[in-house]
Structures are given as structure tokens and as C-alpha cells.
Write an enzyme that holds these catalytic residues in place. Sequence first.
Site, PDB file in Angstrom:
ATOM      1  N   CYS A  49       0.842  -1.196   0.000  1.00  0.00           N
ATOM      2  CA  CYS A  49       0.000   0.000   0.000  1.00  0.00           C
ATOM      3  C   CYS A  49       0.879   1.248   0.000  1.00  0.00           C
ATOM      4  O   CYS A  49       1.860   1.326   0.739  1.00  0.00           O
ATOM      5  CB  CYS A  49      -0.908  -0.010   1.235  1.00  0.00           C
ATOM      6  SG  CYS A  49      -2.036   1.398   1.252  1.00  0.00           S
ATOM      7  N   CYS A  56       0.331  -0.100  10.254  1.00  0.00           N
ATOM      8  CA  CYS A  56      -0.195  -1.094   9.308  1.00  0.00           C
ATOM      9  C   CYS A  56       0.861  -1.999   8.677  1.00  0.00           C
ATOM     10  O   CYS A  56       1.800  -1.531   8.022  1.00  0.00           O
ATOM     11  CB  CYS A  56      -0.987  -0.391   8.207  1.00  0.00           C
ATOM     12  SG  CYS A  56      -1.807  -1.600   7.135  1.00  0.00           S
ATOM     13  N   CYS A 124     -19.641  -5.538   2.961  1.00  0.00           N
ATOM     14  CA  CYS A 124     -18.907  -4.337   3.376  1.00  0.00           C
ATOM     15  C   CYS A 124     -17.557  -4.365   2.667  1.00  0.00           C
ATOM     16  O   CYS A 124     -16.983  -5.438   2.484  1.00  0.00           O
ATOM     17  CB  CYS A 124     -18.690  -4.346   4.891  1.00  0.00           C
ATOM     18  SG  CYS A 124     -17.712  -2.924   5.463  1.00  0.00           S
ATOM     19  N   CYS A 184     -19.206   2.678   8.111  1.00  0.00           N
ATOM     20  CA  CYS A 184     -18.555   1.984   9.217  1.00  0.00           C
ATOM     21  C   CYS A 184     -17.260   2.747   9.453  1.00  0.00           C
ATOM     22  O   CYS A 184     -16.408   2.806   8.566  1.00  0.00           O
ATOM     23  CB  CYS A 184     -18.281   0.538   8.804  1.00  0.00           C
ATOM     24  SG  CYS A 184     -17.201  -0.344   9.937  1.00  0.00           S
TER      25      CYS A 184
HETATM   26  N1  SAM Z   1      -6.700   0.609   3.028  1.00  0.00           N
HETATM   27  C1  SAM Z   1      -7.967   0.803   3.595  1.00  0.00           C
HETATM   28  C2  SAM Z   1      -8.006   1.939   4.590  1.00  0.00           C
HETATM   29  O1  SAM Z   1      -7.001   2.238   5.192  1.00  0.00           O
HETATM   30  O2  SAM Z   1      -9.078   2.497   4.776  1.00  0.00           O
HETATM   31  C3  SAM Z   1      -8.548  -0.427   4.214  1.00  0.00           C
HETATM   32  C4  SAM Z   1      -7.739  -1.418   4.999  1.00  0.00           C
HETATM   33  S1  SAM Z   1      -7.090  -0.868   6.549  1.00  0.00           S
HETATM   34  C5  SAM Z   1      -6.043  -2.222   6.954  1.00  0.00           C
HETATM   35  C6  SAM Z   1      -8.446  -0.940   7.687  1.00  0.00           C
HETATM   36  C7  SAM Z   1      -8.204  -0.556   9.121  1.00  0.00           C
HETATM   37  O3  SAM Z   1      -7.537  -1.592   9.819  1.00  0.00           O
HETATM   38  C8  SAM Z   1      -7.360   0.647   9.417  1.00  0.00           C
HETATM   39  O4  SAM Z   1      -8.051   1.846   9.234  1.00  0.00           O
HETATM   40  C9  SAM Z   1      -7.006   0.439  10.885  1.00  0.00           C
HETATM   41  O5  SAM Z   1      -7.971   1.055  11.714  1.00  0.00           O
HETATM   42  C10 SAM Z   1      -7.068  -1.081  11.050  1.00  0.00           C
HETATM   43  N2  SAM Z   1      -5.727  -1.636  11.318  1.00  0.00           N
HETATM   44  C11 SAM Z   1      -4.728  -1.810  10.440  1.00  0.00           C
HETATM   45  N3  SAM Z   1      -3.630  -2.316  11.058  1.00  0.00           N
HETATM   46  C12 SAM Z   1      -3.939  -2.459  12.363  1.00  0.00           C
HETATM   47  C13 SAM Z   1      -3.211  -2.922  13.504  1.00  0.00           C
HETATM   48  N4  SAM Z   1      -1.937  -3.303  13.417  1.00  0.00           N
HETATM   49  N5  SAM Z   1      -3.849  -2.949  14.690  1.00  0.00           N
HETATM   50  C14 SAM Z   1      -5.143  -2.543  14.789  1.00  0.00           C
HETATM   51  N6  SAM Z   1      -5.873  -2.090  13.735  1.00  0.00           N
HETATM   52  C15 SAM Z   1      -5.287  -2.044  12.544  1.00  0.00           C
HETATM   53 FE1  SF4 Z   2      -2.858   1.141   3.370  1.00  0.00          FE
HETATM   54 FE2  SF4 Z   2      -2.801  -0.095   5.696  1.00  0.00          FE
HETATM   55 FE3  SF4 Z   2      -3.059   2.523   5.617  1.00  0.00          FE
HETATM   56 FE4  SF4 Z   2      -5.120   0.944   4.791  1.00  0.00          FE
HETATM   57  S1  SF4 Z   2      -4.293   1.119   6.858  1.00  0.00           S
HETATM   58  S2  SF4 Z   2      -4.293   2.782   3.782  1.00  0.00           S
HETATM   59  S3  SF4 Z   2      -3.940  -0.761   3.919  1.00  0.00           S
HETATM   60  S4  SF4 Z   2      -1.268   1.357   4.919  1.00  0.00           S
END
Ligand code: SAM
Ligand code: SF4
Length: 333
Positions: A49, A56, A124, A184
Amino acid sequence: MTSYTLPELLEIYHQPFNQLLFQAQSVHQKHFKDEVELCTLLSIKTGSCPEDCKYCPQSGHYKTNVEKEKLLPCNLIVARAKKAKEMGAKRFCMGAAWRNPPKSKMPELINIIQSIKDLGLETCMTLGMLTKEDSDKLAEAGLDYYNHNIDTSESYYPEIITTRTFSSRIETLKNVSSSGMKVCSGGILGMGETTEDRLEMLMMLASLDTPPASVPINKLIPVPGTPLGDELKMAKVDNFDFVRTIAVARILLPTSKVRLSAGRTEMNEEMQALCFMAGANSIFYGERLLTTANPDQNNDLKLLKKLGLGIESNMEAKAKRIDQIDDESLNVL
Ligand code: SAM
Ligand code: SF4
Ligand code: DTB
């Protein structure tokens, strides 16, 4: 519209624990039955990403053990959704590691939405930022919910993500609502933010023209390789602070589903029960979140049964039979 100021919310937050839980549970009982909603997640496009979200594992800016994958083929996603339905999920949530969905992938995404809807599941997606045009297309295809987390307060946001702005997040949420999909949106606790940041995040969600239908509250999963992945450096969220935040979410957003999201593998049954008492009424149900582990499904069903909590599920689901079966047979569900 939220009618609380930050000082008022801090007062609610800091009242004696039992009183806070009583207040939150009283609001909860007015609007909901004693039921928990089950949503199953699948990462349909993993890793690489371009965003730099410090928590993340899928960000291309960090070196983690996540195996990168292109957009999965529709038949594979449908097979996973069928399995989720058999296990009792009500909603199938699909996540993609994109800054925004590429135009070239829209026809495939539309086909995926329609195929999952045909199974009788709620849908979703979380695909990053959406223009109004994109969100109209997804809504027309029948997408029920769009997940787009604001993650933290506006003032703490630049400490966590620098490749996009907080206001762009709000813009996408507005597009999602105006296209007729349910929003959401929630956040993560445990990224070094203060109590005020957590409450400001909830106030922001409650002040949206259409407050989110569902509010995921994640506990940071520290993933090695990410800037927030060093467990020794990160201050863990105190369990009672976590429960208090859920309780305030319930009070501020009385009709929203509050989802106890990432981080449940680190919570024992008693901690999860406290979160349900504080007003959480939704969970991610399935052995994986996107790239990390989630509790065993049978253990989740057992816990809900022990607590006398019903399951908001698809009607034909095995899980619906939970009331009619004994603990032994739960093992073979
Ligand atoms: N890329 C899209 C976005 O950021 O909207 C969708 C996927 S993203 C992985 C979805 C959510 O997962 C993030 O907004 C974050 O709140 C949650 N998330 C990601 N990594 C995480 C972690 N290590 N611990 C807890 N929540 C996490
Ligand atoms: Fe990309 Fe992860 Fe950020 Fe979603 S949360 S925008 S997957 S880096
Ligand atoms: C949300 O708030 N949490 C989910 C879902 N929405 C997409 C994702 C949690 C991801 C946890 C880290 C991982 O598994 O990669």
C-alpha cells in the site's frame, strides 16, 4: 449531532467504573437486544500500500512478513464468503490495501459485490478513499457498508499518517453517506494517543451528519517492522481505559453498532465480557482479520453462549442453533 463537550465527556469517562458501565448499559438496553453481530473479514488485496499508516503491516513503506497478493479472483472470494455464511456470519467484509480503488478494478469489484449479495450476506468493503463517482458505483452494485476509519483525533492524525489528511477521510465518509451506503468508521486505541484524543475521535464520529451505523474499536496489534510494532516501546492500553472508551462510544453513539475489533486475541473472556457490558455488540468472527490472527470461532460461540448473548446472524446459519445444542457439540460446529 453530539451534544457533549469534551469536558463533559471527560467527566462521564472518569466517573466511577460501575456508574459508567451502568450508564452505558442503560443506553444499550434502550436500543438493542442482548445480541452480538458476527462479521467475517477477508483481505482481497494484500500489501504494497502506498500509504504510510504507522500501525499497518500492509504499508509498502515498512518491511513486514506480510505476503503481498493482487486482487483475489471472484470465485475464491465467493468460496470464502460461503464458508463464512455456513459458520454463521451476517456480513462479509472485504479489505484492500489501496490508497483508493483503481478505476480498472471497478468492474471486478462490482462483480464481487453482486456475487456475495447473491449468497444472502450483507456486504462491506474497505478500499481506501472514494470519490463520489466511485461510491455511487459501489452503492449501485449493492454494497451495504463502507469501512473507512478516522483512526484517532484530528490533532493526533499527522503523528500516525502523513500521506493523507484527516479531512480527506471525512470527505470519503460524506461521499459514502450521500451515495446511500451505511458508514462503518472507528479507530485504534494504543498508538500513544491521550484519553482526550480517544474522546475527540468519538465526538467527531458522533458529529457527522449521519453518524456511522457501525463503529469498530481496534486495539493496536503491534506488528514487527511497522513503526508502532515494537511492543517494548509501546505503552499498552490499560484494559479499564479500553472498556471506558467503549462505554463512552455507546453513550455518544446510542444507535450505532460498536464493534470490538482487532486485538481480541490478547483479551481474555472476562475482558471481552466487560466490553460487551460497556456496549460492544459486534465482533469480527473468523480465524483471521486481514493479515493477523483472530480468536477461534468455536471459542467465540462458546463465550457468547456462556454470557447468554444471542447471535445476530444469517437465518440458516449453524450458529443460530447455538441455543439448542449443548457445550460438547459446540466443538463440532
Ligand atoms: N486501506 C484501507 C483503509 O485504510 O481504509 C482499508 C484497509 S485498513 C487495513 C483498515 C483498518 O484496519 C485501518 O483503518 C485500521 O484502523 C485497522 N488496522 C490496520 N492495522 C492495524 C493494527 N496493526 N492494529 C489494529 N488495527 C489495525
Ligand atoms: Fe494502506 Fe494499511 Fe493505511 Fe489501509 S491502513 S491505507 S492498507 S497502509
Ligand atoms: C477495522 O476497523 N478493523 C479491521 C477492519 N476494520 C478492516 C481490520 C483490522 C486489521 C488488523 C491488522 C491486520 O489483520 O492486518
